[in-house]
Write an enzyme that holds these catalytic residues in place. Structure first.
Site, PDB file in Angstrom:
ATOM      1  N   TYR A   1       0.838  -1.198   0.000  1.00 12.97           N
ATOM      2  CA  TYR A   1       0.000   0.000   0.000  1.00 12.97           C
ATOM      3  C   TYR A   1       0.872   1.247   0.000  1.00 12.97           C
ATOM      4  CZ  TYR A   1      -3.288   3.501   1.841  1.00 12.97           C
ATOM      5  OH  TYR A   1      -4.042   4.638   2.038  1.00 12.97           O
TER       6      TYR A   1
ATOM      7  N   GLU B   1     -11.602   6.268   5.665  1.00 13.11           N
ATOM      8  CA  GLU B   1     -10.929   7.020   6.730  1.00 13.11           C
ATOM      9  C   GLU B   1     -11.865   7.190   7.920  1.00 13.11           C
ATOM     10  OE1 GLU B   1      -7.885   7.776   7.048  1.00 13.11           O
ATOM     11  OE2 GLU B   1      -7.062   7.625   5.025  1.00 13.11           O
TER      12      GLU B   1
ATOM     13  N   TRP C   1      -5.138   1.371  10.562  1.00 15.15           N
ATOM     14  CA  TRP C   1      -5.381   1.370   9.125  1.00 15.15           C
ATOM     15  C   TRP C   1      -5.226  -0.033   8.559  1.00 15.15           C
ATOM     16  CZ3 TRP C   1      -8.069   3.514   5.702  1.00 15.15           C
ATOM     17  CH2 TRP C   1      -7.811   3.336   4.333  1.00 15.15           C
TER      18      TRP C   1
END
Length: 219
Positions: free
Chosen positions: A32, A54, A62
């Site tokens: 990522y 988010e 995350w």
């Protein structure tokens, strides 16, 4: 061992590339970081997806969200705001029962509310995309993408260590305020700064990282 604080903030992998600790070990996070985080996203659906994720990430790691991203996409009709704006009680119940995603009632409701708010932005004549916000250095969709990209700061941070990476900015505070005025929820200043990092409005890659400047932000 190096005594350079910048060097201590980065980890050089077996491939010879320097990354921050959070992206240095987990293959999913490393990929990522290497291929997606911080690269400009300027289309409505892409921006809406990241804004939604988010919000779901708030209070979680995350990595948790990233591992569930494909499940989120399937559950939320690939973050098509037109489809999500039609969700009703049955859809909310379906999502709350879906064990593949984060089952948080307030965040699910926010995703639906924000889809409807996204559609409303399409009718704003001041958010027409490219002609108004050409400083984004690439095509920007009208509406939500144009609004968010209009808060791109004049200068990007240049952190040499993780402790120097900001968690919010004057622009993220202003953006959060404007989105709330427009009917969005779960869009606080810290969440909006994370969004700005993720979609390329600011470059918070550490100086010395192999990704620093890869988004094209050099100011």
């Amino acid at each position: 061992m190096s005594t350079d604080p910048q060097a201590r903030a980065l980890i050089v992998g077996e491939d010879g590339l320097a990354r921050p600790p959070w992206a240095a070990h987990d293959p999913l996070l490393r990929d990522y970081y290497d291929t997606e985080w911080g690269m400009p996203v300027r289309d409505e659906r892409g921006v809406f997806e990241r804004l939604t994720l988010e919000a779901f990430q708030s209070g979680l790691s995350w990595a948790t969200i990233l591992r569930k991203r494909e499940a989120f996409r399937a559950a939320f009709d690939h973050f098509d705001p037109e489809v999500m704006a039609t969700y009703g009680e049955e859809d909310e119940a379906r999502l709350l029962a879906d064990q593949r995603i984060v089952r948080n009632r307030a965040k699910i409701a926010a995703a639906i509310t924000n889809a409807r708010a996204t559609l409303a932005l399409r009718d704003d004549p001041d958010l027409r995309g490219d002609p108004v916000h050409a400083k984004a250095e690439g095509p920007v969709d009208a509406g939500l993408a144009a609004l968010i990209w209009s808060y791109r700061p004049r200068h990007t941070p240049r952190p040499g260590a993780l402790a120097e990476v900001p968690t919010q900015s004057a622009e993220s505070v202003a953006l959060a305020r404007e989105l709330k005025r427009r009917g969005f929820t779960f869009v606080g200043p810290t969440t909006m700064f994370a969004l700005m990092e993720a979609i390329g409005l600011v470059d918070t890659h550490l100086v010395g990282s192999h990704r620093r400047g890869s988004s094209g932000l050099t100011w």
